[in-house]
Scaffold this active site. Structure first.
Site, PDB file in Angstrom:
ATOM      1  N   GLY A 211       0.818  -1.212   0.000  1.00  0.00           N
ATOM      2  CA  GLY A 211       0.000   0.000   0.000  1.00  0.00           C
ATOM      3  C   GLY A 211       0.843   1.248   0.000  1.00  0.00           C
ATOM      4  O   GLY A 211       2.041   1.204  -0.293  1.00  0.00           O
ATOM      5  N   ASN A 212       0.215   2.372   0.320  1.00  0.00           N
ATOM      6  CA  ASN A 212       0.934   3.641   0.370  1.00  0.00           C
ATOM      7  C   ASN A 212       0.339   4.508   1.480  1.00  0.00           C
ATOM      8  O   ASN A 212      -0.585   4.105   2.179  1.00  0.00           O
ATOM      9  CB  ASN A 212       0.902   4.350  -0.987  1.00  0.00           C
ATOM     10  CG  ASN A 212      -0.508   4.583  -1.497  1.00  0.00           C
ATOM     11  OD1 ASN A 212      -1.306   5.280  -0.878  1.00  0.00           O
ATOM     12  ND2 ASN A 212      -0.841   3.969  -2.646  1.00  0.00           N
ATOM     13  N   HIS A 213       0.871   5.721   1.613  1.00  0.00           N
ATOM     14  CA  HIS A 213       0.514   6.579   2.744  1.00  0.00           C
ATOM     15  C   HIS A 213      -0.699   7.482   2.484  1.00  0.00           C
ATOM     16  O   HIS A 213      -1.004   8.324   3.330  1.00  0.00           O
ATOM     17  CB  HIS A 213       1.702   7.465   3.119  1.00  0.00           C
ATOM     18  CG  HIS A 213       2.870   6.704   3.664  1.00  0.00           C
ATOM     19  ND1 HIS A 213       2.803   5.991   4.839  1.00  0.00           N
ATOM     20  CD2 HIS A 213       4.132   6.530   3.190  1.00  0.00           C
ATOM     21  CE1 HIS A 213       3.975   5.427   5.078  1.00  0.00           C
ATOM     22  NE2 HIS A 213       4.801   5.731   4.095  1.00  0.00           N
TER      23      HIS A 213
END
Length: 406
Positions: A211-213
């Site tokens: 995933g990412n932020h």
């Protein structure tokens, strides 16, 4: 510190105004509550005084030496009414001045925003619709109510939005008071807008993902701004740290593939598409169908493959007349470098507008504030900074300018 007058009319939703006070005061604003007499049947003056730190009056006679019926409106930076009942909307539209709150509404020089709350039949009644139209013509910002559970077993449009949404709208108007004009005019009415938000998740096994932020705040802000300006809004929501704004249709997705399919389905009927989501660029070539176990200390090797380029595919298939907005989260050495990176990406993707963010050092992701440069094929359209809701309105401005310039 901004001076906010919080008007509270006599409806069951008055209890939610207590949370609005807390949120505004937590943001550093000075809040003075002006309830109607009927509002005090739901929440007492002692509660308003304890939460706001100011005495509460409902009539024009108390403290007459200070001329409160004129002074409060003149000195306010924002007049916010939540809830606004059908009765209050009618009295405000008629220009009545029969209590302190209606006097404040007549004397305010600042933006005025109202959040109606009432039963569905009252909200949909022709008289209420006419009163709302009259007030909007005069420059009053009126947010459409949410749909959901009302008093008793009733459900439908007429529910007061969440205090989070109310504060977001209020703070955008405090930050940019000039927004009251285009928002009251509902300058995006008739447009169907599809916005994506949040970060996608690419499964490695049934437990883990890549995933990412992305928090989803920027996409949420754009959806809220477009809705407030009269658009019909669908939010395609990947993983987000916050709830969607009241009043938007929500389509939930998980992976970049899910996002691509949802956007391809919704895009053909949209006038404006904003790709504010942060899709993963890579996904596992062969996700495991069982949890991957540790194997000593040897570590783990993953084979990744590229995901669908959602923005480019939307640009390739978009219908005539549609405005397509993309985002570029870049780690840039300077503003000029950011614009250079954005210009290259815009040409590659084929969007009409690109919102460029410098995310060096963790900036932007998860923060309430942001800074962006909006570009088109000819160069910089706008530079904006502030809360993500305010930047969202700048993006809406750029979209309307792009469509007007065709």
């Amino acid at each position: 510190m901004a001076r906010v007058i919080l008007g509270v009319a006599g409806g069951i939703a008055a209890y939610k105004a207590c949370e609005v006070i807390r949120r505004l005061r937590d943001s550093g604003h000075d809040v003075c509550v002006v309830p109607t007499a009927n509002a005090l049947n739901f929440v007492g003056a002692t509660t308003w005084e304890a939460l706001s730190g100011h005495p509460v009056n409902t009539d024009v006679w108390t403290g007459a030496a200070d001329v409160p019926h004129v002074r409060l409106g003149q000195e306010a930076d924002l007049v916010l009414v939540a809830p606004a009942t059908a009765d209050l909307l009618a009295r405000a539209a008629a220009g009545r001045a029969d209590d302190l709150l209606t006097n404040v509404l007549l004397t305010a020089h600042c933006p005025v925003v109202m959040f109606p709350a009432m039963h569905t039949e009252m909200w949909l009644h022709a008289a209420t619709r006419a009163n709302v139209a009259t007030l909007r013509e005069r420059g009053v910002v009126i947010a459409d109510p949410d749909s959901g559970r009302l008093t008793g077993a009733d459900s439908g449009p007429g529910r007061l939005p969440d205090p989070v949404d109310i504060r977001a709208v209020a703070e955008a108007l405090l930050e940019r008071p000039e927004l009251a004009g285009p928002v009251a005019a509902r300058d995006m009415a008739g447009l169907r807008v599809v916005v994506s938000a949040g970060g996608t998740q690419e499964a490695l096994d049934p437990v883990r993902f890549l995933g990412n932020h992305s928090s989803g705040l920027m996409g949420i802000g754009i959806a809220r701004a477009a809705l407030l300006r009269g658009a019909e809004v669908t939010l395609v929501a990947a993983r987000m740290d916050h709830e969607p704004p009241a009043g938007v249709e929500v389509r939930r997705v998980v992976s970049t593939g899910d996002l691509a399919r949802a956007m391809q389905e919704l895009s053909p009927s949209a006038d404006v598409v904003v790709m504010a989501a942060a899709p993963a660029d890579f996904t596992a070539a062969d996700p495991a169908d069982r949890k991957i176990k540790k194997q000593g200390t040897s570590g783990l090797t993953l084979e990744l493959v590229q995901t669908t380029d959602v923005l480019a595919s939307l640009a390739a298939d978009r219908p005539s007349g549609q405005t397509l907005v993309g985002f570029a989260a870049e780690t840039a050495d300077s503003r000029a470098h950011l614009v250079e990176l954005g210009t290259t990406k815009l040409a590659h993707k084929g969007a009409d507008l690109l919102v460029c963010n410098d995310v060096t050092g963790g900036k932007v992701f998860g923060h309430a504030d942001t800074a962006a440069v909006i570009i088109d094929r000819s160069g910089i359209v706008a530079e904006c900074a502030g809360s993500k809701d305010v930047v969202a309105h700048s993006i809406c401005d750029a979209v309307l300018a792009e469509r007007a310039g065709r």
